[in-house]
Design a protein around this motif. Structure first.
Motif, PDB file in Angstrom:
ATOM      1  N   ALA A   1       0.849  -1.201   0.000  1.00  0.00           N
ATOM      2  CA  ALA A   1       0.000   0.000   0.000  1.00  0.00           C
ATOM      3  C   ALA A   1       0.874   1.236   0.000  1.00  0.00           C
ATOM      4  O   ALA A   1       2.021   1.209   0.466  1.00  0.00           O
ATOM      5  N   LYS A   2       0.307   2.324  -0.533  1.00  0.00           N
ATOM      6  CA  LYS A   2       1.092   3.554  -0.638  1.00  0.00           C
ATOM      7  C   LYS A   2       0.165   4.752  -0.842  1.00  0.00           C
ATOM      8  O   LYS A   2      -0.789   4.659  -1.606  1.00  0.00           O
ATOM      9  N   PRO A   3       0.436   5.863  -0.151  1.00  0.00           N
ATOM     10  CA  PRO A   3      -0.287   7.091  -0.485  1.00  0.00           C
ATOM     11  C   PRO A   3      -0.023   7.444  -1.946  1.00  0.00           C
ATOM     12  O   PRO A   3       1.067   7.200  -2.463  1.00  0.00           O
ATOM     13  N   SER A   4      -1.015   8.016  -2.600  1.00  0.00           N
ATOM     14  CA  SER A   4      -0.886   8.231  -4.037  1.00  0.00           C
ATOM     15  C   SER A   4      -1.295   9.642  -4.421  1.00  0.00           C
ATOM     16  O   SER A   4      -1.765  10.435  -3.599  1.00  0.00           O
ATOM     17  N   ALA A   5      -1.122   9.923  -5.713  1.00  0.00           N
ATOM     18  CA  ALA A   5      -1.585  11.195  -6.277  1.00  0.00           C
ATOM     19  C   ALA A   5      -3.046  11.114  -6.688  1.00  0.00           C
ATOM     20  O   ALA A   5      -3.607  12.088  -7.193  1.00  0.00           O
ATOM     21  N   VAL A   6      -3.663   9.968  -6.472  1.00  0.00           N
ATOM     22  CA  VAL A   6      -5.073   9.765  -6.819  1.00  0.00           C
ATOM     23  C   VAL A   6      -5.947  10.383  -5.725  1.00  0.00           C
ATOM     24  O   VAL A   6      -5.726  10.142  -4.543  1.00  0.00           O
ATOM     25  N   PHE A   7      -6.923  11.179  -6.129  1.00  0.00           N
ATOM     26  CA  PHE A   7      -7.786  11.768  -5.108  1.00  0.00           C
ATOM     27  C   PHE A   7      -9.260  11.648  -5.491  1.00  0.00           C
ATOM     28  O   PHE A   7      -9.632  11.628  -6.658  1.00  0.00           O
ATOM     29  N   LEU A   8     -10.067  11.555  -4.451  1.00  0.00           N
ATOM     30  CA  LEU A   8     -11.512  11.488  -4.589  1.00  0.00           C
ATOM     31  C   LEU A   8     -12.036  12.915  -4.754  1.00  0.00           C
ATOM     32  O   LEU A   8     -11.587  13.831  -4.061  1.00  0.00           O
ATOM     33  N   TYR A   9     -12.979  13.107  -5.672  1.00  0.00           N
ATOM     34  CA  TYR A   9     -13.442  14.474  -5.909  1.00  0.00           C
ATOM     35  C   TYR A   9     -14.904  14.501  -6.331  1.00  0.00           C
ATOM     36  O   TYR A   9     -15.490  13.499  -6.742  1.00  0.00           O
ATOM     37  N   VAL A  10     -15.447  15.707  -6.244  1.00  0.00           N
ATOM     38  CA  VAL A  10     -16.731  16.048  -6.837  1.00  0.00           C
ATOM     39  C   VAL A  10     -16.457  17.142  -7.855  1.00  0.00           C
ATOM     40  O   VAL A  10     -15.848  18.165  -7.526  1.00  0.00           O
ATOM     41  N   ALA A  11     -16.867  16.924  -9.103  1.00  0.00           N
ATOM     42  CA  ALA A  11     -16.706  17.937 -10.155  1.00  0.00           C
ATOM     43  C   ALA A  11     -18.063  18.525 -10.484  1.00  0.00           C
ATOM     44  O   ALA A  11     -19.072  17.816 -10.537  1.00  0.00           O
ATOM     45  N   LEU A  12     -18.079  19.823 -10.718  1.00  0.00           N
ATOM     46  CA  LEU A  12     -19.328  20.544 -10.968  1.00  0.00           C
ATOM     47  C   LEU A  12     -19.368  21.055 -12.399  1.00  0.00           C
ATOM     48  O   LEU A  12     -18.373  21.583 -12.915  1.00  0.00           O
TER      49      LEU A  12
ATOM     50  N   GLN B   1      -6.830  20.337  -0.878  1.00  0.00           N
ATOM     51  CA  GLN B   1      -5.902  20.445  -2.002  1.00  0.00           C
ATOM     52  C   GLN B   1      -5.970  19.189  -2.879  1.00  0.00           C
ATOM     53  O   GLN B   1      -6.175  18.088  -2.364  1.00  0.00           O
ATOM     54  N   PRO B   2      -5.739  19.331  -4.183  1.00  0.00           N
ATOM     55  CA  PRO B   2      -5.759  18.170  -5.069  1.00  0.00           C
ATOM     56  C   PRO B   2      -4.370  17.564  -5.281  1.00  0.00           C
ATOM     57  O   PRO B   2      -4.147  16.858  -6.261  1.00  0.00           O
ATOM     58  N   TYR B   3      -3.436  17.852  -4.366  1.00  0.00           N
ATOM     59  CA  TYR B   3      -2.064  17.394  -4.544  1.00  0.00           C
ATOM     60  C   TYR B   3      -1.574  16.668  -3.296  1.00  0.00           C
ATOM     61  O   TYR B   3      -1.884  17.077  -2.169  1.00  0.00           O
ATOM     62  N   SER B   4      -0.791  15.624  -3.498  1.00  0.00           N
ATOM     63  CA  SER B   4      -0.202  14.906  -2.378  1.00  0.00           C
ATOM     64  C   SER B   4       0.939  15.731  -1.782  1.00  0.00           C
ATOM     65  O   SER B   4       1.458  16.658  -2.414  1.00  0.00           O
ATOM     66  N   GLU B   5       1.344  15.377  -0.583  1.00  0.00           N
ATOM     67  CA  GLU B   5       2.354  16.168   0.125  1.00  0.00           C
ATOM     68  C   GLU B   5       3.701  16.185  -0.578  1.00  0.00           C
ATOM     69  O   GLU B   5       4.498  17.100  -0.370  1.00  0.00           O
ATOM     70  N   ASP B   6       3.994  15.179  -1.412  1.00  0.00           N
ATOM     71  CA  ASP B   6       5.277  15.154  -2.108  1.00  0.00           C
ATOM     72  C   ASP B   6       5.230  15.865  -3.456  1.00  0.00           C
ATOM     73  O   ASP B   6       6.200  15.872  -4.200  1.00  0.00           O
TER      74      ASP B   6
END
Length: 524
Positions: free
Chosen positions: A277-288, A327-332
């Motif tokens: 497992a690994k934190p990723s650049a993938v994020f859950l979102y709602v788009a309007l 934010q839509p960005y991972s910490e790295d």
């Protein structure tokens, strides 16, 4: 036949703290950091083995120009090599190119190519074929032209040298060439019109059988240039979109590996499976869709941000394996603003304040259609969004559809007001802008634009130096907070893959997908 593991039903979280009160139930999984991010190669593997893998999405075409979902790339990796490669650590290194070099003024990038390679149909891999592919990918009718929007022209210097001229955004070009836009397809197959149904590339495997929407069988290509990437003789990739069905098949020994949800990790370990497992650049979102009356107002979008309980969703749906943030960005990422951080105080969960904003704006009878991929966890997410928006007086109808149909409804036909989904694009902030935020972006059906966001996103994309990129993106995020765009990030997903105990040489990329290049299976 593989010995079946004891079937264990995954414990799916069913309660969310939608009212913002009470304590989250104690989770029985470990922290993401407690899991390995990969499994190193184990000697004694079986080079004649078959590797079977199950995933949540199936590529709708074998032609990268048709791609409307970043998950397409998973089925393409065995057959299409890329010009560059992004390691699990995020470093960009050569692959079909032996080297790449940026001009001092950042106006171009020059690639030196491997020599003596051919596509599976015998067509030569050379500078002309690279130009052919890149020109297709950046063409107006290409669905991935946003990935390479920075390319102004491609020059053939000699048989094995290509110069890519850019009009900005050189910082993200290397990442693009390690993903869909770097995948090399045979020009002859493209010209014949067969590429959409029959892949022809320079990958380590070729397709022997496919049932669209179900599975693909691959076999090893003789004489492949990188034999270390071929540690099994055959592979089968399956589409199993239902999370529990996919997990059950793995636990029963019907699969060698599969993507699993964070709330299935404890069950997987108890069943004797290995988990990465690994934190990723993938994020859950709602788009309007800002063409919908009301959704074009930044103040209304602030209210919708405040209607979503990010922490409850991260705990209730992902057992904490999803970092709640605005934010839509991972910490790295170079675009992550340290000053804003998770931003949960900037847009706090406050349905009463959200409803007050809507009342002040005269929004009293908003009815929205929310399209979402018909993958179990994303459908559940859409239902949570439905409940939370209804808490502030907005009526929402959820329509689960295949991922490609979601893009068709929201982005192309623009008939949906909302899309609840997950970002699966390039692991670079410029890719997010070009695919979601730019006025002509695929996932911006209303064409909304904030000049400040555009200004600083463009500036950040031009630099190669991470510090220079960060300075520009910090200003972009300040503008984001001031006038939130039509994308509402919820949490950064920590992705996981579970495997049988005898599977090795598998890693998780920071982009989110598992790296299966060179995967190995032990002898029975």
């Amino acid at each position: 036949m593989r010995r079946g593991l004891q079937l264990t039903t995954a414990a799916l979280a069913t309660s969310l703290i939608l009212a913002g009160c009470g304590d989250a139930p104690a989770k029985d999984t470990k922290e993401t950091s407690d899991y390995p991010t990969g499994i190193d190669l184990v000697e004694g593997y079986d080079p004649e083995a078959n590797f079977t893998f199950a995933y949540t999405a199936y590529a709708s075409s074998w032609d990268p120009v048709d791609s409307i979902n970043g998950a397409d790339i998973t089925f393409w990796y065995p057959v299409y090599d890329t010009l560059l490669y992004q390691t699990p650590e995020g470093e960009i290194v050569p692959r079909l190119a032996t080297s790449f070099e940026a001009a001092d003024d950042l106006s171009s990038m020059t690639l030196t190519l491997q020599e003596g390679l051919t596509y599976d149909d015998g067509a030569p891999f050379d500078a002309e074929s690279v130009k052919f592919n890149l020109d297709r990918y950046r063409a107006e009718d290409s669905k991935i032209n946003g990935d390479v929007h920075q390319i102004a022209s491609v020059d053939v210097i000699d048989e094995h040298t290509v110069k890519i001229n850019v009009d900005g955004g050189l910082g993200s070009l290397a990442v693009a060439l390690a993903a869909r836009a770097g995948m090399m397809t045979s020009p002859e197959a493209v010209k014949s019109g067969t590429i959409k149904n029959e892949p022809v590339g320079i990958g380590g495997y070729k397709v022997t059988e496919q049932v669209p929407g179900d599975h693909v069988d691959y076999e090893k290509v003789d004489g492949y240039w990188d034999p270390d990437a071929q540690k099994v003789a055959t592979m089968t990739y399956k589409l199993i979109s239902d999370d529990q069905t996919r997990y059950n098949a793995l636990a029963a020994g019907e699969l060698d590996a599969a993507q699993v949800n964070p709330d299935q990790l404890a069950a997987a370990e108890k069943a004797g499976l290995n988990v990465i497992a690994k934190p990723s650049a993938v994020f859950l979102y709602v788009a309007l869709n800002t063409q919908t009356p009301g959704l074009d107002d930044p103040e209304v979008r602030k209210a919708l941000n405040m209607a979503i309980d990010r922490e409850a969703i991260a705990e209730g749906m992902y057992d904490g394996h999803c970092t709640p943030q605005i934010q839509p960005y991972s910490e790295d990422s170079p675009a992550y603003s340290e000053e804003i951080g998770d931003g949960l105080e900037v847009f706090p969960y406050d349905p009463e304040a959200a409803q007050q904003i809507l009342e002040e704006k005269g929004i009293t009878d908003l009815e929205l259609v929310n399209t979402t991929p018909n993958v179990t966890i994303y459908t559940k997410f859409a239902e949570v969004v439905q409940s939370e928006f209804e808490n502030i007086g907005i009526s929402v109808e959820v329509e689960p559809v295949p991922p490609a149909q979601m893009v068709q409804d929201f982005s192309l036909e623009k008939t949906a007001d909302i899309a609840s989904s997950v970002y699966t694009g390039l692991n670079d902030p410029d890719a997010l802008f070009s695919r979601y935020l730019g006025p002509g972006a695929l996932f911006n059906p209303g064409g909304s634009e904030d000049p400040e966001i555009t200004k600083y996103a463009t500036e950040g994309a031009n630099y190669l130096d991470p510090e220079e990129r960060s300075a520009a993106y910090d200003k972009m995020m300040d503008a984001w907070v001031e006038n939130p765009p039509h994308i509402i990030p919820v949490c950064m997903i920590h992705l996981a893959t579970a495997t049988q105990p005898d599977v090795s040489n598998i890693y998780h990329k920071s982009s989110g997908s598992p790296d299966l290049r060179g995967v190995a299976v032990g002898k029975e």
